[in-house]
Write a protein that holds these residues in place. Structure first.
Motif, PDB file in Angstrom:
ATOM      1  N   ASN A 165      32.149  21.719   2.024  1.00 36.67           N
ATOM      2  CA  ASN A 165      32.112  21.720   3.542  1.00 36.67           C
ATOM      3  C   ASN A 165      30.406  22.207   3.941  1.00 36.67           C
ATOM      4  O   ASN A 165      30.052  21.681   5.028  1.00 36.67           O
ATOM      5  CB  ASN A 165      32.705  23.161   3.914  1.00 36.67           C
ATOM      6  CG  ASN A 165      34.309  22.914   3.896  1.00 36.67           C
ATOM      7  OD1 ASN A 165      34.891  22.063   4.175  1.00 36.67           O
ATOM      8  ND2 ASN A 165      34.955  24.064   3.571  1.00 36.67           N
ATOM      9  N   HIS A 201      28.137  20.425   2.626  1.00 38.77           N
ATOM     10  CA  HIS A 201      27.643  18.964   2.399  1.00 38.77           C
ATOM     11  C   HIS A 201      28.086  18.008   3.428  1.00 38.77           C
ATOM     12  O   HIS A 201      27.950  16.664   3.123  1.00 38.77           O
ATOM     13  CB  HIS A 201      27.369  18.668   1.118  1.00 38.77           C
ATOM     14  CG  HIS A 201      26.314  19.380   0.327  1.00 38.77           C
ATOM     15  ND1 HIS A 201      26.898  20.555  -0.276  1.00 38.77           N
ATOM     16  CD2 HIS A 201      25.091  19.296   0.220  1.00 38.77           C
ATOM     17  CE1 HIS A 201      25.850  21.240  -0.771  1.00 38.77           C
ATOM     18  NE2 HIS A 201      24.675  20.255  -0.738  1.00 38.77           N
ATOM     19  N   GLY A 202      29.294  18.496   4.262  1.00 43.85           N
ATOM     20  CA  GLY A 202      30.067  17.555   5.104  1.00 43.85           C
ATOM     21  C   GLY A 202      30.736  16.409   4.427  1.00 43.85           C
ATOM     22  O   GLY A 202      30.855  15.301   4.860  1.00 43.85           O
TER      23      GLY A 202
END
Length: 143
Positions: A56, A58-59
């Motif tokens: 989450n 680091h996308g």
């Protein structure tokens, strides 16, 4: 590392990888070589949550973890452990009989089997001692 599970030896694996290992007929832990007390795979929710937080931050998308009732898994694991202990007691009794009555070669093989059994837990070591194996092993080593 999307579906992390723990096997009966306490080692952690990816579900797909350990399932393939067991599907090939292996009944031991790939890392430790110990015989698995059961084949249940317990989800490692704690590590999954850490990985999820990292993803989450680091996308990175992450598939949700398989939803299982972990409480029922632990209850089943505990009862399986009791069954495994009883099975190991019966195995120990047979091995001690072989150690007592077998040929020299059979006694050597039996001693190796007892050694492997003893390495898998303190309950097994207690069973071996209670079954009277220690004096027989001492006599074998002395010879």
């Amino acid at each position: 590392m999307q579906d992390l599970v723990i096997v009966s030896t306490g080692q952690m694996y990816d579900r797909v990888s350990i399932s393939q290992w067991m599907g090939k007929g292996h009944c031991s832990c790939p890392k430790t070589g110990q015989i698995l007390a059961h084949t249940r795979l317990i989800p490692n929710r704690a590590l999954y949550n850490l990985i999820s937080q990292w993803c989450n931050a680091h996308g990175i998308p992450l598939d949700p973890m398989e939803n299982t009732d972990i409480t029922s898994e632990f209850v089943a694991m505990a009862s399986s452990s009791k069954a495994a202990i009883e099975a190991n007691k019966a195995t120990t009794e047979i091995l001690v009989q072989q150690l007592s009555n077998g040929t020299q070669g059979a006694k050597t093989v039996t001693a190796r089997e007892l050694h492997l059994l003893a390495k898998t837990g303190k309950e097994n070591r207690a069973c071996i001692a209670e079954a009277g194996a220690i004096p027989l092993l001492h006599d074998l080593l002395s010879s």
